[in-house]
Design an enzyme around this catalytic site. Structure first.
Site, PDB file in Angstrom:
ATOM      1  CB  VAL A 122      -6.477 -11.132  11.617  1.00 31.23           C
ATOM      2  CG1 VAL A 122      -7.776 -10.396  11.871  1.00 31.23           C
ATOM      3  CG2 VAL A 122      -5.783 -11.490  12.920  1.00 31.23           C
ATOM      4  CB  CYS A 145       5.713  10.419   3.478  1.00 31.22           C
ATOM      5  SG  CYS A 145       6.203   9.784   1.858  1.00 31.22           S
ATOM      6  CB  SER A 152      -9.074  -1.360   3.635  1.00 29.39           C
ATOM      7  OG  SER A 152      -9.662  -0.070   3.637  1.00 29.39           O
ATOM      8  N   GLY A 153     -11.729  -2.305   2.495  1.00 33.57           N
ATOM      9  CA  GLY A 153     -13.128  -2.065   2.149  1.00 33.57           C
ATOM     10  C   GLY A 153     -13.787  -1.010   3.003  1.00 33.57           C
ATOM     11  CG  ASP A 200       2.447  10.876  -5.864  1.00 33.27           C
ATOM     12  OD1 ASP A 200       3.595  10.940  -5.402  1.00 33.27           O
ATOM     13  OD2 ASP A 200       1.512  10.279  -5.289  1.00 33.27           O
TER      14      ASP A 200
END
Length: 672
Positions: free
Chosen positions: A326, A2, A399-400, A107
């Protein structure tokens, strides 16, 4: 995931004016939470909280914010995810004698119950996640701002009329000074939307910005506004705001201390033991970050880090994981075929998002809106592009990122110690004399010599950027210490003061990074990259680029147990056999054949040199005009223009330095 914002104004304001102000502030960050909007004000206290919601867990109204604790004492605006919140719920239930009656399964509600049971700092230590929190204590009438361990989620705070900023600017004690209401929010644009905002450029931030391409540390681009450091919190009273001076943040978690504690344990010096420990910690982290009530996927470039994250996701999933890469129309920067090969082997549901240079170029004018502060890591463009395209299919992506910082993946981790070991044998005066000799010939002259004389050399020895490499060698030779050498190679521009009309700070490069006892050179570099480059560049780039498209990105490497395992591994094992991330590679090879992974590291790059001479030339020319440069008199307009002309003529390689200047000028035009 958020966006939060708000203000504390002890002077008070009418209810109508307060809700008008918070409405403007939340509207400025709608992209961070397009699903719903919430406001709340504490009557008579001058405290107003605002929230924009991107629904990920508990999509029902029970997850709406700002949210009140069951006991009525606390009100929270929260941005982020607590991955272990179900475990925390169980602990809260055990800590309280009476039955806990939960309204939903968010949460956010878990956090409030934990604050009631244990207090703020103890709760933060028990939570695993990424977050920025604004918590109002109705009993004590205090506002607490808190940020996650690694700084994944941003949080700015300061005065509407700033006088002095955080550590590194005018207040050496880390306090913030100013006048007017206290403002805070996930992005600077929410602060700037407040009716009393009067931002003043923090000139002191420009030298470091031009050096690294980002505004780093606790500073912001505005006086009197700071970034809350990772792993810290600050508690603010109405009296603090009235006095015009906010206290310095305090750390509830420290990466340096956590690294020292891990190193004090039995080292994971056996390769198999190290690999297994990382597999267990990272596997658990991936599992926790796959919890969502909305569609989820992962970025997959085909490199070590993203491939490993996807492999661990797929090994725990009941159906094919959705992965995204991509593909660019410029083959020099297109890794999509590698990603597709890894996806085929792992059996994921893969989609290559076809992008064109035109699509990336069209994003350039919007960069000041995405980043709020000058930001010049040019990989911001493909990151924003892949985020925009991925959001059409999922709401959450893993993601890495951070694998390089924790496990030794950058080239500098390998060669800085090697080079320093060799050049330190030559006295510094001799090295500086040799460097001065090399720099007497401009870089483009060396390139000309290589173009003509290189025909006589074997193809493998011909270097297109021969002059740039020799000038970099000269800078290496000039380094007075290993720390100075690291500062140089970690910089986008080694001499940022040359672009400024006034004198620079005069600080030697090594002063930018503190010396730390009991860390060897590789360990020290890993920690510096974690504390600085990762926080100030990588995470900023990913957060702003993804949230601009309302996409939540989760980073499994940034888990305290993964961090702990990484720091129990000796540096010699991280860089074993002349390769970085040796442990991660061996773990990945349990899932993916070596031949699909072992190739030169490409990075997330764009052809910036060519674009500035071609399709971006008119845009750059207009920003670098005399009238435009006059808007920032602290820049040396003559030096900047000469650099631009040299670049257009192909005399040297100045694209990165120019990109930093251009992003500063574009930011000034939009926000200055």
């Amino acid at each position: 995931m958020c966006g939060l914002t708000g203000f504390l104004d002890p002077a008070g304001t009418s209810e109508q004016a307060a809700y008008h102000a918070i409405g403007r502030m939340t509207s400025a960050i709608t992209h961070r939470g397009p699903d719903s909007e919430g406001h709340w004000a504490e009557e008579g206290a001058g405290l107003v909280l605002g929230h924009r919601r991107l629904s990920i867990l508990d999509l029902s109204p029970a997850g709406h914010q700002p949210m009140h604790s069951a006991c009525g004492r606390y009100v929270i605006a929260f941005n982020g995810e607590i991955y272990n919140h179900l475990d925390v719920r169980c602990e809260v239930r055990g800590a309280r004698r009476e039955e806990v009656r939960w309204r939903g399964h968010s949460d956010t509600e878990t956090l409030l119950a934990a604050f009631t049971a244990w207090g703020v700092e103890e709760t933060l230590k028990r939570c695993v996640g990424m977050f920025a929190i604004a918590l109002w204590d109705r009993q004590k009438r205090t506002l607490t701002l808190a940020r996650d361990r690694f700084g994944e989620k941003p949080l700015y705070y300061g005065f509407a009329q700033g006088l002095g900023s955080a550590q590194g600017h005018s207040n050496e004690d880390g306090s913030v000074t100013g006048r007017g209401p206290l403002l805070f929010g996930s992005e600077l644009k929410s602060l700037m939307a407040h009716p009393e905002w009067q931002g003043t450029l923090a000139n002191e931030a420009l030298e470091d910005y031009l050096r690294f391409g980002c505004v780093g540390g606790e500073a912001s681009i505005f006086q009197g506004v700071a970034k809350l450091p990772p792993g810290s919190l600050v508690t603010i009273t109405q009296a603090d705001v009235q006095a015009g001076r906010l206290p310095a943040p305090v750390h509830w978690w420290s990466a340096e201390q956590a690294a020292r504690e891990a190193m004090a344990e039995q080292p994971l010096d056996s390769p198999q033991t190290a690999i297994t420990a990382v597999e267990e910690a990272l596997g658990d982290s991936v599992r926790n970050r796959m919890l969502a009530d909305v569609p989820l996927g992962a970025f997959l470039s085909g490199g070590v880090d993203s491939s490993l994250i996807v492999a661990l996701m797929q090994s725990q999933a009941e159906r094919p994981v959705r992965t995204f890469s991509v593909g660019f129309d410029d083959a020099r920067y297109d890794e999509s075929s590698h990603a597709e090969a890894v996806a085929r082997h792992l059996g994921t549901e893969h989609l290559t998002l076809q992008a064109t240079s035109r699509m990336a170029l069209d994003l350039v004018p919007s960069l000041p809106d995405l980043y709020d502060e000058p930001f010049a890591d040019s990989s911001q463009l493909p990151t924003a592009l892949v985020s925009k395209l991925t959001r059409k299919h999922v709401t959450v992506a893993l993601s890495g990122d951070a694998g390089d910082e924790l496990f030794g993946g950058y080239n500098r981790h390998l060669w800085v110690p090697r080079i320093w070991h060799k050049i330190r044998r030559l006295p510094l005066p001799a090295r500086r004399a040799l460097a001065a000799t090399l720099k007497t010939i401009p870089a483009h002259r060396y390139d000309t010599l290589m173009r003509h004389g290189g025909r006589l050399l074997p193809k493998r020895l011909r270097m297109r950027t021969f002059g740039e490499k020799l000038h970099k060698l000269a800078a290496v030779l000039e380094s007075s210490s290993e720390r100075a050498l690291f500062a140089g190679v970690a910089s986008m521009n080694r001499e940022p003061d040359t672009l400024l009309a006034g004198q620079g700070s005069g600080k030697p490069p090594e002063a930018l990074f503190p010396a730390l006892a009991k860390f060897d050179s590789v360990e020290w570099m890993l920690l510096m990259d974690t504390l600085h480059y990762m926080v100030d560049d990588v995470l900023v780039k990913v957060d702003r680029a993804s949230m601009a498209s309302s996409l939540e990105v989760r980073v499994p490497f940034l888990d305290p147990e993964v961090f702990h395992a990484a720091w129990r591994i000796p540096s010699a094992l991280h860089l074993k056999e002349g390769q970085g991330k040796w442990v991660l590679r061996q773990l990945l090879f349990r899932h993916v054949p070596r031949e699909l992974i072992e190739r030169p590291k490409m990075g997330f790059a764009i052809p910036l040199d060519a674009w500035l001479r071609g399709p971006l030339r008119d845009w750059a020319e207009e920003l670098l005009s005399t009238a435009s440069l006059a808007e920032l008199p602290m820049l040396d307009a003559g030096v900047v223009r000469r650099l631009w002309q040299a670049h257009l003529k192909g005399q040297g390689h100045h694209a990165q330095q120019l990109w930093a200047v251009l992003q500063l000028l574009a930011w000034q035009r939009r926000w200055g």
